[in-house]
Design an enzyme around this catalytic site. Structure first.
Site, short mmCIF file in Angstrom:
data_model
loop_
_atom_site.label_atom_id
_atom_site.label_comp_id
_atom_site.label_asym_id
_atom_site.label_seq_id
_atom_site.Cartn_x
_atom_site.Cartn_y
_atom_site.Cartn_z
N ASP A 107 0.86 -1.17 0.00
CA ASP A 107 0.00 0.00 0.00
C ASP A 107 0.90 1.23 0.00
OD1 ASP A 107 -2.39 1.59 0.43
OD2 ASP A 107 -3.23 -0.18 1.40
N ASP A 114 -3.07 4.57 -2.38
CA ASP A 114 -4.13 5.10 -1.53
C ASP A 114 -4.59 6.49 -1.98
OD1 ASP A 114 -5.51 4.64 1.15
OD2 ASP A 114 -4.58 6.58 1.54
N HIS A 158 -11.12 -3.28 3.47
CA HIS A 158 -11.10 -2.87 4.88
C HIS A 158 -11.91 -1.60 5.13
CE1 HIS A 158 -8.31 -0.40 2.76
NE2 HIS A 158 -8.14 0.37 3.81
N ASP A 159 -12.48 -1.01 4.08
CA ASP A 159 -13.21 0.25 4.24
C ASP A 159 -14.73 0.10 4.15
OD1 ASP A 159 -10.94 1.81 4.55
OD2 ASP A 159 -10.73 2.16 2.40
N GLU A 181 -6.48 3.80 -5.91
CA GLU A 181 -7.79 3.95 -5.27
C GLU A 181 -8.34 5.32 -5.63
OE1 GLU A 181 -9.89 4.05 -0.88
OE2 GLU A 181 -8.01 5.08 -1.28
C1 GLC Z 1 -8.12 5.06 1.85
C2 GLC Z 1 -7.93 3.87 2.74
C3 GLC Z 1 -8.61 4.13 4.04
C4 GLC Z 1 -7.97 5.34 4.67
C5 GLC Z 1 -7.96 6.54 3.73
C6 GLC Z 1 -7.00 7.58 4.19
O1 GLC Z 1 -9.44 5.29 1.53
O2 GLC Z 1 -8.39 2.71 2.11
O3 GLC Z 1 -8.57 3.03 4.91
O4 GLC Z 1 -8.66 5.66 5.84
O5 GLC Z 1 -7.55 6.19 2.44
O6 GLC Z 1 -5.69 7.12 4.07
#
Ligand code: GLC
Ligand code: CA
Length: 551
Positions: free
Chosen positions: A98, A199, A322-323, A253
């Site tokens: 990540d 991310d 995980h979100d 992402e």
């Molecule tokens: C992304 C991650 C999440 C995190 C956010 C800030 O969305 O997947 O878990 O809280 O970024 O880093």
């Protein structure tokens, strides 16, 4: 460009804290991962995405990094990490990390130094004077706080954080910051990793001057920092200067991404990213986020699936990470646990793209309900709770949190019916879902009809199928409120996936061309496998295959 090896693999996402505890302190770690590599191999996994393993004060569980080139002592050290990579590679499992570079932890040494106004690190972040005393520099919202700015008493200025106040936004316009990003990429690639999940990568370029957002929709400011002015330039820089020199891949992402915009990132000869995690299909039971719940609407889900399948050559496919809360508890049915779990697997694993399976998804882990707000850890949930109780009863707000929180996906993986679900010999850092005696990997290991073995079979099939790899995607009966049906066609072979998202019976007629189709997968016993008309049972799924001879 690399060899595009990622197109032939199914990835598994590990959120390390809750995956498997190998040294008995109640926290998941790399020793536990090492022990489970054979299990992942048996599932047919060809790649692992590690959620952050780096040192972090855990304000956002690893997404607030205080050192990019080390391993959090809770999870081990670089030595065990290297062992995991080597063993994974020996099993033909690739590893991606990540990359969280929109922000660092406020405990990162760059930020500590940056608090000094005369430090060269000052310009690594966004420091600004308020508009007026006590007023932040602009009106942007934060995802995890009320307002995207915090005041630093020591230097008398505000700093920007789109997320938690302990996740400070980096100034990517500063070439020294980008040089660090490239150094981090090289560090991990040279250690042997095979790529990155980036991310909130579409947020890293902020608009000049950080102006107010004059419109007030969803998250204020997002229109301005989402796909900001230099985003493509910076991603190309990372690509040409670093990534192109390795046979690696990157998946970005991208919250709020539209297909049209996505093409500017993933299409063309030298794309910024190899594929993208968009969020559109995660909003079939809510408006924008899980904190604005709506009744589940299959048509919304189907529109999102098909729009991306039609528009892009290659997609990152997922139903859980995980979100988000667990998908059986959202789009499936806890009552029809195994049936809906299998149906959901079929609904996405045969689409065109690289699938990701999130830890515990393959055994059908479900949401957890904890009795008190103090039991929760997710900083986003806590923000919503404390804002919510200003306007509504605490019970109502708590019940929303219980359904919406990311903590639903973060309970320890249920390995067996032993104490603590076999996750650890000690009390786990976060509660185990009390349904572990019924839902666990070991019980499913021994049952040929289990969800786990269904995932295995489907992944094995997918990995050997050129039609899944190359075939055209087409959705049938898009207006149907309860059935999702799609076909994949390649060189005269057609696969048809039928998925019922309801416990009510629905009639379905196979296309005429199906003739005597072969039934490859189903989640119920089927008496007459090639009957042309069928009535679905609760959450039924079937996969058919037939050949059409070329005239
Ligand atoms: C992304 C991650 C999440 C995190 C956010 C800030 O969305 O997947 O878990 O809280 O970024 O880093
Ligand atoms: Ca541990």
């Amino acid at each position: 460009m690399g060899t595009q090896w990622y197109k032939d693999r199914v990835f598994y996402q590990i959120w390390p804290r809750s995956f498997c505890d190998g040294n008995g302190d109640g926290i998941g770690d790399l020793y536990g991962v090492y022990d489970k590599l054979d299990y992942l191999k048996s599932l047919g996994i060809g790649g692992i995405w590690f959620s952050p393993l780096y040192p972090s004060p855990n304000a956002d569980y690893g997404y607030d990094i205080s050192d990019y080139c080390a391993i959090h002592p809770d999870y081990g050290d670089l030595e065990i990490f290297k062992k995991v990579v080597d063993r994974a590679h020996a099993l033909d499992i690739r590893i991606i990390m990540d990359l969280v570079v929109n922000h660092t932890s406020d405990e990162h040494e760059w930020f500590r130094k940056s608090r000094d106004k005369s430090s060269p690190y000052r310009d690594w972040y966004f420091w600004k004077k308020g508009k007026r005393p006590g007023k932040p520099p602009n009106n942007w919202d934060s995802f995890f706080e009320n307002g995207a700015w915090s005041f630093d008493e020591r230097s008398g200025e505000w700093y920007l954080h789109l997320f938690h106040r302990k996740q400070v936004d980096l100034n990517m316009d500063n070439a020294a910051v980008r040089a660090e990003v490239k150094r981090i990429l090289r560090f991990w690639l040279d250690l042997g990793v095979d790529g990155f999940r980036e991310d909130v990568i579409t947020f890293i370029s902020k608009p000049e001057g950080l102006p107010d957002d004059r419109l007030s929709i969803a998250v204020k400011g997002m229109r301005l920092f989402e796909s900001g002015p230099h985003i493509h330039e910076y991603l190309q820089e990372f690509r040409t200067e670093v990534l192109d020199h390795y046979d690696c891949f990157v998946v970005g992402e991208a919250p709020m991404m539209t297909v049209k915009k996505a093409r500017t990132y993933v299409a063309g000869a030298h794309p910024d990213l190899d594929m993208m995690f968009h969020f559109e299909h995660m909003a079939a039971d809510c408006f924008f986020t899980e904190y604005m719940p709506l009744p589940f609407d299959l048509r919304k889900l189907k529109r999102a699936f098909s729009r991306w399948q039609y528009a892009l050559d290659w997609n990152a496919l997922y139903l859980e990470n995980h979100d988000h809360p667990r998908v059986i508890s959202r789009y499936g049915s806890e009552r029809y646990h195994d049936e809906s779990g299998k149906m959901l697997a079929v609904s996405y694993l045969l689409q065109k793209g690289t699938p990701f399976v999130y830890q515990g998804q393959e055994i059908g882990m479900t949401n957890i309900t904890l009795p008190r707000i103090e039991d929760y850890r997710d900083c986003q949930a806590l923000k919503h709770y404390y804002n919510g109780v200003k306007r509504r009863s605490a019970d109502k707000v708590l019940s929303l949190i219980q359904k919406a929180t990311r903590d639903n996906a973060r309970t320890p993986v249920q390995w067996s019916a032993a104490a603590h679900a076999g996750f650890s010999t000690a009390e786990p850092w976060f509660p185990v879902n009390p349904n572990y005696p019924a839902i666990n990997a070991q019980a499913q290991e021994d049952d040929p009809d289990s969800l786990l073995n269904f995932y295995r079979a489907l992944i094995a099939f997918r990995s050997g199928s050129r039609t899944v790899r190359f075939g055209d995607y087409r959705e049938l009966c898009p207006a149907h409120p309860h059935l999702y049906v799609y076909t994949r066609t390649y060189e005269g072979e057609t696969l048809l996936a039928l998925c019922s998202f309801t416990d009510k019976p629905c009639r379905f007629r196979l296309p005429d061309a199906a003739g005597a189709a072969e039934l490859l997968f189903s989640n119920y016993p089927v008496g007459t496998p090639n009957a042309a008309v069928l009535t679905t049972r609760p959450y039924e799924t079937r996969v058919y295959r037939w050949r059409t001879e070329n005239p």
